[in-house]
Design a protein around this motif. Structure first.
Motif, short mmCIF file in Angstrom:
data_model
loop_
_atom_site.label_atom_id
_atom_site.label_comp_id
_atom_site.label_asym_id
_atom_site.label_seq_id
_atom_site.Cartn_x
_atom_site.Cartn_y
_atom_site.Cartn_z
N TRP A 167 1.05 -1.20 -0.12
CA TRP A 167 0.07 0.11 -0.06
C TRP A 167 0.86 1.28 -0.20
CZ3 TRP A 167 -4.83 0.39 3.52
CH2 TRP A 167 -5.51 1.15 3.74
N ASN A 181 -9.64 -5.24 5.38
CA ASN A 181 -9.86 -5.76 3.72
C ASN A 181 -10.60 -4.29 3.56
OD1 ASN A 181 -12.37 -6.70 2.56
ND2 ASN A 181 -10.87 -8.23 2.00
N ILE A 182 -11.98 -4.16 4.68
CA ILE A 182 -12.44 -2.59 4.38
C ILE A 182 -12.11 -1.86 4.39
CG2 ILE A 182 -13.77 -1.24 6.02
CD1 ILE A 182 -15.50 -4.16 6.85
N ALA A 183 -10.50 -1.55 5.21
CA ALA A 183 -9.87 -0.50 4.62
C ALA A 183 -9.43 -0.70 3.63
CB ALA A 183 -8.48 -0.22 6.22
N LYS A 238 -9.74 -1.87 0.70
CA LYS A 238 -10.66 -1.17 -0.18
C LYS A 238 -11.44 -0.24 -0.09
CE LYS A 238 -12.29 -6.25 -1.05
NZ LYS A 238 -13.11 -7.18 -0.88
N THR A 239 -12.26 0.77 0.54
CA THR A 239 -12.61 2.02 1.69
C THR A 239 -10.98 2.63 0.25
OG1 THR A 239 -13.47 1.49 2.86
CG2 THR A 239 -13.23 4.46 2.83
N ALA A 240 -9.85 2.58 0.48
CA ALA A 240 -9.18 3.26 0.06
C ALA A 240 -8.99 3.48 -1.62
CB ALA A 240 -7.62 3.21 0.72
N GLU A 241 -9.11 2.02 -1.62
CA GLU A 241 -8.97 2.19 -3.61
C GLU A 241 -10.19 2.87 -4.08
OE1 GLU A 241 -7.56 -2.55 -3.76
OE2 GLU A 241 -9.50 -2.17 -4.33
N GLY A 242 -11.31 2.36 -3.10
CA GLY A 242 -12.36 3.43 -3.69
C GLY A 242 -12.53 4.41 -3.26
N THR A 243 -12.03 5.36 -2.61
CA THR A 243 -12.23 6.69 -2.64
C THR A 243 -10.58 6.86 -4.18
OG1 THR A 243 -12.34 6.00 -0.23
CG2 THR A 243 -11.10 8.62 -0.64
N ALA A 244 -9.94 6.50 -3.56
CA ALA A 244 -9.01 6.67 -4.80
C ALA A 244 -9.00 6.59 -6.22
CB ALA A 244 -7.32 5.81 -4.86
N PHE A 256 -13.14 7.17 -7.09
CA PHE A 256 -13.76 8.12 -6.79
C PHE A 256 -13.18 9.54 -7.36
CE2 PHE A 256 -16.58 11.27 -4.97
CZ PHE A 256 -17.88 10.86 -5.27
N ILE A 257 -11.43 9.96 -6.45
CA ILE A 257 -11.47 11.23 -6.75
C ILE A 257 -10.51 11.40 -8.00
CG2 ILE A 257 -9.16 12.45 -5.43
CD1 ILE A 257 -10.56 11.83 -3.10
N THR A 258 -10.14 10.17 -8.57
CA THR A 258 -8.84 10.30 -9.99
C THR A 258 -10.39 10.87 -11.22
OG1 THR A 258 -9.06 8.16 -9.38
CG2 THR A 258 -6.89 9.68 -9.46
N GLU A 274 -13.78 11.86 -9.90
CA GLU A 274 -14.08 13.28 -10.33
C GLU A 274 -13.20 14.33 -10.86
OE1 GLU A 274 -17.18 14.81 -9.19
OE2 GLU A 274 -17.53 12.86 -8.48
#
Lengths: 334, 334
Positions: free
Chosen positions: A133, A236-238, A240-246, A248-250, A252
């Motif tokens: 990571w 796992n949740i941390a 995947k949440t980081a992946e989803g946030t990354a 989303f932001i890129t 946007e």
């Protein structure tokens, strides 16, 4: 061939396989002259793909009749037969014909097949799924990413040892700094198991890593620590949440930066700088996961990565063997 | 005044208070003509700040001798005295002199003081800390963000009800779609409590929200659901990990986009588009958290937000009262 590292490659798993696997092996082969690839898969498909890409002294093709499918459940995939490319690749490590095994196929099945074939490192209770990571200064090792939903004190301490050993194997010039993922940095925070591990490692840390206490989710990427330990549910949740946030932001930013014709032109002019960013955070650099705790580590390349990503995972295989990962764990765990 | 919504404002908590609180109230006042602010704090400081900013018919200043400090532990802050601005603001809701209370001060102390003063909604076992989190189509409600490390089935079902009621109050035109945060989407994934809640809600959902099953961390921001339920340990780590990832990425992009003089010029020319992105993801829009489960919700504005962020939190207060949040929960929970 005898001095070479021998990597058992399951060629039949993941999107775009076996082509992307063979292309990944070829990319890796052209940068490394000390690796021998034992490639497991359907020889009729593979022979076409391999044609002249790799020197014949550097690989062996082992024909397999069957393969684990991505849609198989973990148990279905594992029980399928002992003639799948995945089973036979893992078995070649068990038989000491290969040093390490890699697959881009079904994660659950790979985990079950590995546990059935490979024994645990003595005094380690549970294997863990660890991953890379990015952080501000380089890379974190994070574990467990989903193998163990509930973890005991002993499990978490084992994960600290395994994670720091993996870190040292992959980044031999860095000092391993381990932290426990928690919801606050004060020593009274979190649940009982976590607090107990914290106090044990604070009181007596005779392992060869520095224990940095707790880390909160918003500091994972700060670079102050490089090994982050948690149970498999939270990890796992941390991740995947980081992946989803990354993602989303890129998306946007891309949408906004290129809105209107002026935006499009300006962004394309600044393309070189954008590419630098993309390269820095290229998910292929840290795709997949490493099963750790078995007598040989098992490398899972991401099912959806491409040949470049697969070749990076082959790099991880090589570094783990060169870095004597298993010995490092054994020396710490005893 | 009688038809107005009455908001009890603790003016003495958080960075830059009381100035940022008063400026936030002033911003909110100029956009709303149906709110009365009961402002709790040191009158000598507040009178200077309030000077002519708000019509005298729209606020009342209640002098308080003492205040909870950010560095106080939750219990220290709560036990300090009954004369702190935080205690007295919460007490005014207890005494039905205000409809709702807001503070940008010490979160732990606010939670304890609220629990000491306000009773629980009947049949709700535990209050939760909920927050707003942007998604592709709008906003998610996520709870619990850290109030309850361990949660029972009943707690999680209560959180579904409270979260969807909050969602309906804040976004009355949308349908509430609830999901449980988990490490996979198949119904056998996750730990026992989670699976049991899943099966109960799948079998019989007589609440007024749509139950969408499990959601994984990487899909939180996809916009397919808008209420995400989890235990306080996982929720806190997911939220903070998302914050950390967002900060990391935006800093890296900024660094790369503006490297070299050409990059700086191009980025500044594309400033308008960048600002659109910034506005879309402005953390002030979803700062702070909402304690939910007590007979009156308690609004925690983020300690480090500015006057604009504080005024957004005042908007949340108004929407919660206008939306009859507590009645919505009671109708569902019975």
């Amino acid at each position: 061939m005898n001095d070479n590292i021998i990597i058992a490659v399951d060629a039949m798993g993941g999107e775009g396989s076996p082509k992307k696997v063979i292309d990944g092996v070829s990319l890796h082969y052209h940068k490394n002259n000390d690796v021998f690839y034992k490639i497991f898969g359907n020889k009729f498909e593979l022979e076409q793909l391999l044609l002249n890409k790799i020197n014949k002294n550097n690989f062996e093709l082992i024909h397999t009749e069957d393969k684990v499918l991505d849609k198989d459940s973990a148990l279905e995939g594992a029980k399928k037969s002992k003639k799948t490319s995945m089973w036979m690749a893992v078995e070649s490590v068990k038989n000491k014909e290969s040093d390490i095994v890699i697959s881009a196929g079904n994660t659950g099945a790979l985990f079950v097949i590995s546990k059935l074939n490979l024994s645990m490192i003595e005094n380690i209770d549970k294997p863990a799924l660890s991953g890379l990571w990015p952080n501000k200064n380089g890379m974190n090792i994070v574990l467990d990413l989903g193998a163990n939903i509930k973890c005991s004190e002993k499990n978490l301490i084992d994960f600290c040892i395994m994670g720091s050993s993996l870190h040292k194997s992959l980044f031999p010039d860095e000092k391993s700094k381990v932290a426990l993922l928690n919801i606050g940095s004060e020593d009274i925070k979190g649940h009982e198991v976590l607090r107990s591990v914290y106090h044990k490692l604070k009181l007596k840390n005779n392992y060869d890593f520095e224990f940095k206490g707790y880390i909160e989710g918003n500091h994972i990427m700060d670079g102050d620590v490089n090994v982050i330990v948690t149970d498999g549910f939270t990890g796992n949740i941390a991740l995947k949440t980081a992946e989803g946030t990354a993602n989303f932001i890129t998306k946007e930013i891309k949408k906004n930066m290129t809105s209107g014709i002026i935006g499009k032109i300006l962004t394309s002019l600044n393309y070189k700088n954008l590419m630098k960013f993309k390269k820095r955070l290229d998910p292929r650099l840290y795709n997949g996961a490493i099963f750790i705790g078995l007598n040989s580590p098992v490398i899972k390349s991401h099912g959806s990565t491409d040949s470049v990503g697969f070749s990076y995972s082959l790099d991880v295989c090589k570094k783990i063997i060169k870095g004597n990962l298993i010995n490092k764990i054994k020396m710490n765990i005893k």
